[in-house]
Design a protein around this motif. Structure first.
Motif, PDB file in Angstrom:
ATOM      1  N   UNK A   1       0.977  -1.160  -0.073  1.00  0.00           N
ATOM      2  CA  UNK A   1       0.038   0.069  -0.050  1.00  0.00           C
ATOM      3  C   UNK A   1       0.792   1.107   0.056  1.00  0.00           C
ATOM      4  N   UNK A   2       0.374   2.559  -0.499  1.00  0.00           N
ATOM      5  CA  UNK A   2       1.153   3.601  -0.739  1.00  0.00           C
ATOM      6  C   UNK A   2       1.661   4.066   0.656  1.00  0.00           C
ATOM      7  N   UNK A   3       0.645   3.846   1.518  1.00  0.00           N
ATOM      8  CA  UNK A   3       1.031   4.343   2.988  1.00  0.00           C
ATOM      9  C   UNK A   3       1.989   3.780   3.746  1.00  0.00           C
ATOM     10  N   UNK A   4       2.576   2.575   3.054  1.00  0.00           N
ATOM     11  CA  UNK A   4       3.703   1.593   3.874  1.00  0.00           C
ATOM     12  C   UNK A   4       4.869   1.963   2.791  1.00  0.00           C
ATOM     13  N   UNK A   5       5.173   2.889   2.025  1.00  0.00           N
ATOM     14  CA  UNK A   5       6.368   3.077   1.454  1.00  0.00           C
ATOM     15  C   UNK A   5       7.234   4.086   2.246  1.00  0.00           C
ATOM     16  N   UNK A   6       8.367   3.678   2.289  1.00  0.00           N
ATOM     17  CA  UNK A   6       9.321   4.408   2.913  1.00  0.00           C
ATOM     18  C   UNK A   6       9.470   5.889   2.847  1.00  0.00           C
ATOM     19  N   UNK A   7       9.227   6.934   3.563  1.00  0.00           N
ATOM     20  CA  UNK A   7       9.148   8.278   3.436  1.00  0.00           C
ATOM     21  C   UNK A   7       7.952   8.695   2.847  1.00  0.00           C
ATOM     22  N   UNK A   8       6.952   7.958   2.754  1.00  0.00           N
ATOM     23  CA  UNK A   8       5.524   8.331   2.691  1.00  0.00           C
ATOM     24  C   UNK A   8       4.584   8.744   3.824  1.00  0.00           C
ATOM     25  N   UNK A   9       4.269   9.730   4.363  1.00  0.00           N
ATOM     26  CA  UNK A   9       3.619   9.835   5.427  1.00  0.00           C
ATOM     27  C   UNK A   9       1.923   9.806   5.048  1.00  0.00           C
ATOM     28  N   UNK A  10       1.112   9.748   6.319  1.00  0.00           N
ATOM     29  CA  UNK A  10      -0.036   9.593   6.233  1.00  0.00           C
ATOM     30  C   UNK A  10      -0.901  10.471   5.353  1.00  0.00           C
ATOM     31  N   UNK A  11      -0.556  11.965   5.706  1.00  0.00           N
ATOM     32  CA  UNK A  11      -1.502  12.849   4.894  1.00  0.00           C
ATOM     33  C   UNK A  11      -0.799  12.847   3.268  1.00  0.00           C
ATOM     34  N   UNK A  12       0.379  12.422   3.192  1.00  0.00           N
ATOM     35  CA  UNK A  12       0.758  12.427   1.703  1.00  0.00           C
ATOM     36  C   UNK A  12       0.105  11.238   1.034  1.00  0.00           C
ATOM     37  N   UNK A  13      -0.144   9.953   1.761  1.00  0.00           N
ATOM     38  CA  UNK A  13      -0.852   8.959   1.198  1.00  0.00           C
ATOM     39  C   UNK A  13      -2.339   9.287   0.931  1.00  0.00           C
ATOM     40  N   UNK A  14      -2.884  10.033   1.795  1.00  0.00           N
ATOM     41  CA  UNK A  14      -4.256  10.406   1.613  1.00  0.00           C
ATOM     42  C   UNK A  14      -4.331  11.174   0.192  1.00  0.00           C
ATOM     43  N   UNK A  15      -3.332  12.198   0.135  1.00  0.00           N
ATOM     44  CA  UNK A  15      -3.527  12.888  -1.219  1.00  0.00           C
ATOM     45  C   UNK A  15      -3.207  12.262  -2.469  1.00  0.00           C
ATOM     46  N   UNK A  16      -2.316  11.084  -2.242  1.00  0.00           N
ATOM     47  CA  UNK A  16      -1.805  10.258  -3.389  1.00  0.00           C
ATOM     48  C   UNK A  16      -3.083   9.198  -3.824  1.00  0.00           C
ATOM     49  N   UNK A  17      -3.882   8.656  -2.713  1.00  0.00           N
ATOM     50  CA  UNK A  17      -5.151   8.000  -2.935  1.00  0.00           C
ATOM     51  C   UNK A  17      -5.924   8.646  -3.901  1.00  0.00           C
ATOM     52  N   UNK A  18      -6.180  10.226  -3.444  1.00  0.00           N
ATOM     53  CA  UNK A  18      -7.139  10.962  -4.149  1.00  0.00           C
ATOM     54  C   UNK A  18      -6.855  11.087  -5.462  1.00  0.00           C
ATOM     55  N   UNK A  19      -5.612  11.001  -5.887  1.00  0.00           N
ATOM     56  CA  UNK A  19      -5.361  10.995  -7.344  1.00  0.00           C
ATOM     57  C   UNK A  19      -5.219   9.478  -7.937  1.00  0.00           C
ATOM     58  N   UNK A  20      -5.618   8.447  -7.430  1.00  0.00           N
ATOM     59  CA  UNK A  20      -5.855   7.124  -7.784  1.00  0.00           C
ATOM     60  C   UNK A  20      -4.581   6.265  -7.606  1.00  0.00           C
ATOM     61  N   UNK A  21      -3.609   6.860  -6.823  1.00  0.00           N
ATOM     62  CA  UNK A  21      -2.187   6.155  -6.577  1.00  0.00           C
ATOM     63  C   UNK A  21      -2.385   5.408  -5.402  1.00  0.00           C
ATOM     64  N   UNK A  22      -2.741   4.028  -5.311  1.00  0.00           N
ATOM     65  CA  UNK A  22      -2.971   3.349  -4.110  1.00  0.00           C
ATOM     66  C   UNK A  22      -1.963   2.417  -3.461  1.00  0.00           C
ATOM     67  N   UNK A  23      -0.936   2.099  -4.684  1.00  0.00           N
ATOM     68  CA  UNK A  23      -0.067   1.061  -4.380  1.00  0.00           C
ATOM     69  C   UNK A  23       1.507   1.709  -4.731  1.00  0.00           C
ATOM     70  N   UNK A  24       2.392   0.956  -4.395  1.00  0.00           N
ATOM     71  CA  UNK A  24       3.688   1.276  -4.707  1.00  0.00           C
ATOM     72  C   UNK A  24       4.114   1.185  -6.198  1.00  0.00           C
ATOM     73  N   UNK A  25       3.192  -0.087  -6.723  1.00  0.00           N
ATOM     74  CA  UNK A  25       3.240  -0.114  -8.228  1.00  0.00           C
ATOM     75  C   UNK A  25       2.647   1.210  -8.820  1.00  0.00           C
ATOM     76  N   UNK A  26       1.448   1.515  -8.241  1.00  0.00           N
ATOM     77  CA  UNK A  26       0.993   2.864  -8.921  1.00  0.00           C
ATOM     78  C   UNK A  26       1.959   4.159  -8.821  1.00  0.00           C
ATOM     79  N   UNK A  27       2.475   4.326  -7.910  1.00  0.00           N
ATOM     80  CA  UNK A  27       3.576   5.281  -7.513  1.00  0.00           C
ATOM     81  C   UNK A  27       4.870   5.436  -8.393  1.00  0.00           C
ATOM     82  N   UNK A  28       5.268   4.026  -8.721  1.00  0.00           N
ATOM     83  CA  UNK A  28       6.247   3.739  -9.703  1.00  0.00           C
ATOM     84  C   UNK A  28       6.145   4.084 -11.144  1.00  0.00           C
ATOM     85  N   UNK A  29       4.696   4.072 -11.400  1.00  0.00           N
ATOM     86  CA  UNK A  29       4.214   4.614 -12.712  1.00  0.00           C
ATOM     87  C   UNK A  29       3.749   5.650 -12.971  1.00  0.00           C
ATOM     88  N   UNK A  30       3.794   6.685 -12.013  1.00  0.00           N
ATOM     89  CA  UNK A  30       3.205   7.749 -11.848  1.00  0.00           C
ATOM     90  C   UNK A  30       4.068   8.856 -12.617  1.00  0.00           C
TER      91      UNK A  30
END
Length: 440
Positions: free
Chosen positions: A181-210
């Motif tokens: 899950x994106x919130x479990x990525x090293x260096x990603x805090x809860x607030x940042x994870x919430x904002x990323x999820x709002x953009x459809x980025x829910x996993x580390x794979x999503x963030x890798x491809x962003x």
């Protein structure tokens, strides 16, 4: 292998594992460790996690569950944990020429240049650390620190991985990123994870491809680097000598409320003394100090105040710092309040070899350094409770540790004991602090 290769070695349930090293009867039994004043759960064995005991839950809320399931409950034993951490880190240093101690229970190893199977090397690390220290570890191996964190997290949970996961050129990399899950990525805090999820980025794979440019404009350079790290580009090299922090603090919750100015001064002086020791251990000196005190948040009559003093010459002298801390208490203390917490924060830190002296300074700094060196030497060699008189002798306000285990490896009076029939065998002191490559 060529290129950057990192191994993240993480101790499993570290505090609970330390307790098990000296008490084999705890094996397969749920174990939890509590915070200062035995307030909240700060460490859990796997068995305790399966019972549903959450991290940070108040001890009184699970008292019934703990009693029913015969959970072993311990107070924090920081002396033991710090010493066991040192043993683990020294063991790890035998495997790689370059190592970064990331926290008390984690370290990054540089595995670049090894021509053997990295999975086999990871298993060798696990076996050796367990044999030499008794502490179980998990090993995650990857091209970047962020990916090594992902690998380590999966290695802990996966039965198939067996505690070691190598993601170097692995066909399972995308699956591992998808499972994170994106919130479990090293260096990603809860607030940042919430904002990323709002953009459809829910996993580390999503963030890798962003889109890295979009991520940088929306979240800054740190998260943009995380994107590149997930793609296998190293943005965070190994730091064998991390830069000195900008501040250091010693804060505690009292074992019982403090009402008098005298006791509050004792606490502030004690914490200032500990902060001074930390500064000297790191070769630093402080340009300013803040002392604060507060009541509990849960009382009707609440109060918080702080006072900051700046030094003409940056210092790490215990006597000077404790005296100034007592002066701060005189300015922030108010009668009629029950203080529950106090702390000392040292800021403006500089290397002690680069201290800028004052032309009008009258203190004998050379004498001060010799005195502090003598005090530190006595404390390190004898476990002597040597402290400034301002810190008091009774210290009835001290943090309570009702269920603390013995300090097996750092206190001569608490050596491990073994009963053989009716004969009590006590380990010889000479064996207590021998080579850290093996257990005492």
């Amino acid at each position: 292998m060529n290129g950057d290769i990192f191994a993240l070695v993480d101790c499993n349930n570290f505090y609970a594992s330390c307790e098990r090293v000296f008490d084999p009867g705890l094996e397969n039994r749920p174990v939890i460790v509590l915070s200062n004043n035995d307030g909240c759960v700060v460490a859990r064995s796997d068995e305790a996690k399966k019972l549903g005991i959450g991290m940070g839950v108040a001890a009184f809320e699970i008292a019934g569950l703990a009693k029913k399931n015969k959970v072993a409950v311990f107070s924090s034993n920081y002396s033991l944990y710090a010493d066991m951490s040192g043993r683990v880190m020294e063991s790890l240093s035998k495997f790689a020429p370059r190592i970064e101690i990331y926290s008390i229970d984690e370290a990054f190893l540089d595995l670049g240049g090894f021509d053997r199977s990295l999975t086999d090397l990871g298993r060798d690390i696990r076996r050796t650390v367990r044999r030499w220290t008794g502490i179980p570890v998990s090993v995650g191996i990857a091209r970047t620190k962020t990916l090594a964190k992902v690998a380590n997290s999966i290695a802990k949970r996966s039965v198939k991985a067996g505690g070691v996961l190598d993601l170097i050129d692995s066909p399972h990399l995308d699956r591992a990123l998808f499972a994170t899950p994106v919130e479990k990525i090293w260096g990603v805090g809860l607030k940042t994870a919430t904002k990323l999820k709002g953009m459809g980025i829910k996993t580390a794979l999503d963030l890798q491809n962003a889109d890295a440019g979009r991520i940088r404009s929306g979240f800054g350079i740190a998260i943009a680097r995380t994107v590149h790290e997930l793609r296998g580009t190293c943005c965070y090299p190994l730091e064998q000598n991390p830069p000195a922090g900008k501040s250091t603090a010693v804060t505690r919750t009292f074992g019982r409320p403090v009402k008098s100015a005298g006791q509050l001064k004792e606490a502030a002086a004690s914490y200032a003394s500990r902060a001074a020791e930390k500064l000297r251990q790191q070769g630093l000196a402080a340009n300013c100090m803040t002392v604060f005190a507060s009541t509990s948040r849960f009382v009707t009559k609440r109060y918080f105040n702080s006072d900051t003093v700046e030094f003409d010459v940056a210092t790490n002298d215990t006597i000077e710092l404790t005296a100034r801390a007592c002066g701060c208490v005189e300015r922030i203390y108010r009668p009629g309040y029950e203080f529950k917490r106090c702390g000392v924060v040292m800021a403006g830190l500089v290397p002690e070899q680069q201290v800028q002296y004052n032309l009008f300074d009258t203190a004998d700094r050379a004498k001060s350094r010799r005195l502090m060196a003598a005090i530190d030497s006595i404390r390190s060699k004898t476990n002597c409770p040597l402290r400034c008189a301002a810190a008091g002798t009774g210290q009835s306000w001290q943090v309570t540790f009702r269920n603390r285990s013995r300090r097996y490896t750092t206190n001569w009076r608490e050596l491990p004991e073994a009963a053989a029939g009716k004969t009590l065998i006590i380990e010889k002191p000479a064996n207590l602090l021998r080579s850290r490559n093996r257990l005492v």
